[in-house]
Scaffold this active site. Structure first.
Site, PDB file in Angstrom:
ATOM      1  N   LYS A 154      -5.427   6.718 -12.873  1.00  0.00           N
ATOM      2  CA  LYS A 154      -3.996   6.775 -12.530  1.00  0.00           C
ATOM      3  C   LYS A 154      -3.833   7.338 -11.132  1.00  0.00           C
ATOM      4  O   LYS A 154      -4.237   8.453 -10.853  1.00  0.00           O
ATOM      5  CB  LYS A 154      -3.237   7.635 -13.535  1.00  0.00           C
ATOM      6  CG  LYS A 154      -1.758   7.737 -13.222  1.00  0.00           C
ATOM      7  CD  LYS A 154      -0.927   8.156 -14.409  1.00  0.00           C
ATOM      8  CE  LYS A 154      -1.162   9.615 -14.763  1.00  0.00           C
ATOM      9  NZ  LYS A 154      -0.446   9.976 -16.007  1.00  0.00           N
TER      10      LYS A 154
ATOM     11  N   CYS B  29       4.952   4.218   0.230  1.00  0.00           N
ATOM     12  CA  CYS B  29       4.803   2.847  -0.285  1.00  0.00           C
ATOM     13  C   CYS B  29       5.031   2.779  -1.786  1.00  0.00           C
ATOM     14  O   CYS B  29       4.516   3.592  -2.539  1.00  0.00           O
ATOM     15  CB  CYS B  29       3.393   2.339   0.035  1.00  0.00           C
ATOM     16  SG  CYS B  29       3.045   0.697  -0.602  1.00  0.00           S
TER      17      CYS B  29
ATOM     18  N   CYS C 262       4.976  -0.629  -2.990  1.00  0.00           N
ATOM     19  CA  CYS C 262       4.558  -2.016  -3.243  1.00  0.00           C
ATOM     20  C   CYS C 262       3.052  -2.102  -3.484  1.00  0.00           C
ATOM     21  O   CYS C 262       2.538  -3.150  -3.855  1.00  0.00           O
ATOM     22  CB  CYS C 262       4.958  -2.932  -2.080  1.00  0.00           C
ATOM     23  SG  CYS C 262       3.899  -2.832  -0.620  1.00  0.00           S
TER      24      CYS C 262
ATOM     25  N   CYS D 264       4.019   3.932   3.641  1.00  0.00           N
ATOM     26  CA  CYS D 264       4.469   2.551   3.840  1.00  0.00           C
ATOM     27  C   CYS D 264       4.103   2.094   5.241  1.00  0.00           C
ATOM     28  O   CYS D 264       4.304   2.828   6.196  1.00  0.00           O
ATOM     29  CB  CYS D 264       5.990   2.507   3.654  1.00  0.00           C
ATOM     30  SG  CYS D 264       6.769   0.971   4.159  1.00  0.00           S
TER      31      CYS D 264
ATOM     32  N   HIS E 184       5.386  -4.349   2.619  1.00  0.00           N
ATOM     33  CA  HIS E 184       6.304  -4.805   1.555  1.00  0.00           C
ATOM     34  C   HIS E 184       7.088  -6.044   2.001  1.00  0.00           C
ATOM     35  O   HIS E 184       7.423  -6.880   1.173  1.00  0.00           O
ATOM     36  CB  HIS E 184       7.249  -3.683   1.121  1.00  0.00           C
ATOM     37  CG  HIS E 184       8.064  -3.120   2.241  1.00  0.00           C
ATOM     38  ND1 HIS E 184       7.681  -1.991   2.943  1.00  0.00           N
ATOM     39  CD2 HIS E 184       9.224  -3.537   2.802  1.00  0.00           C
ATOM     40  CE1 HIS E 184       8.591  -1.734   3.880  1.00  0.00           C
ATOM     41  NE2 HIS E 184       9.528  -2.665   3.814  1.00  0.00           N
TER      42      HIS E 184
HETATM   43  S1  FES Z   1       6.561  -0.241   0.318  1.00  0.00           S
HETATM   44 FE1  FES Z   1       4.460  -0.777   0.457  1.00  0.00          FE
HETATM   45  S2  FES Z   1       4.169  -1.116   2.585  1.00  0.00           S
HETATM   46 FE2  FES Z   1       6.269  -0.573   2.432  1.00  0.00          FE
END
Ligand code: FES
Ligand code: FES
Lengths: 93, 93
Positions: A38, A56, A58, A67, A71
């Site tokens: 996890k 991030c 994504c 990030c 995304h």
């Molecule tokens: S939310 Fe993953 S790179 Fe921006």
């Protein structure tokens, strides 16, 4: 050759009628720290040096847990609609 | 019936040789605010009331953007390994 044909036909029909295996349910994280059961990340608020920093969500960033804008590419490619969590200090007045 | 058989056989062979359509690339977010082109969330650090708060990165929480533990179920079901981003104030000494 006729029996062979019959066998092929039966095979083709059976194959067409069998339900397709359902695709695996979508995972969020294709690549990051897959050896970990996890992936949680801890941010100590007092350590945040910047006025604004994006984390991030994504799971495609090459700077994870930060990030890096990936995304946008992920959303375009897949039709998804995800974006980061942005931590921000209020403007000083 | 022989021609029919040949047609079937050719059909079966072609079907077997054609590449399967690749499954759509996995998305992160199946359900949250799908009307929004990009779900970003802003946290103003000074507003954090709690010593510790977890933000969801699995996109399955019913309390999104907060984590409600649903990542555990998601990980079990899919074999994924995602978890929250935890914001924490340092212990006062
Ligand atoms: S939310 Fe993953 S790179 Fe921006
Ligand atoms: S519920 Fe989504 S990360 Fe915990």
């Amino acid at each position: 050759p006729f029996f062979l044909a019959v066998i092929f036909i039966v095979y083709a029909i059976v194959k067409l009628l069998l339900p397709k295996p359902s695709p695996p349910p979508p995972i969020c994280n294709p690549a990051i720290k897959k050896e970990s059961p996890k992936v949680a990340d801890l941010v100590e608020i007092e350590d945040l040096a910047k006025e604004k920093i994006s984390y991030c969500r994504c799971w495609r960033s090459s700077k994870f847990p930060y990030c890096d804008g990936t995304h946008n590419k992920h959303n375009e490619t897949t039709g998804d609609n995800v974006g980061p969590l942005v931590l921000k200090r209020k403007e000083k007045e």
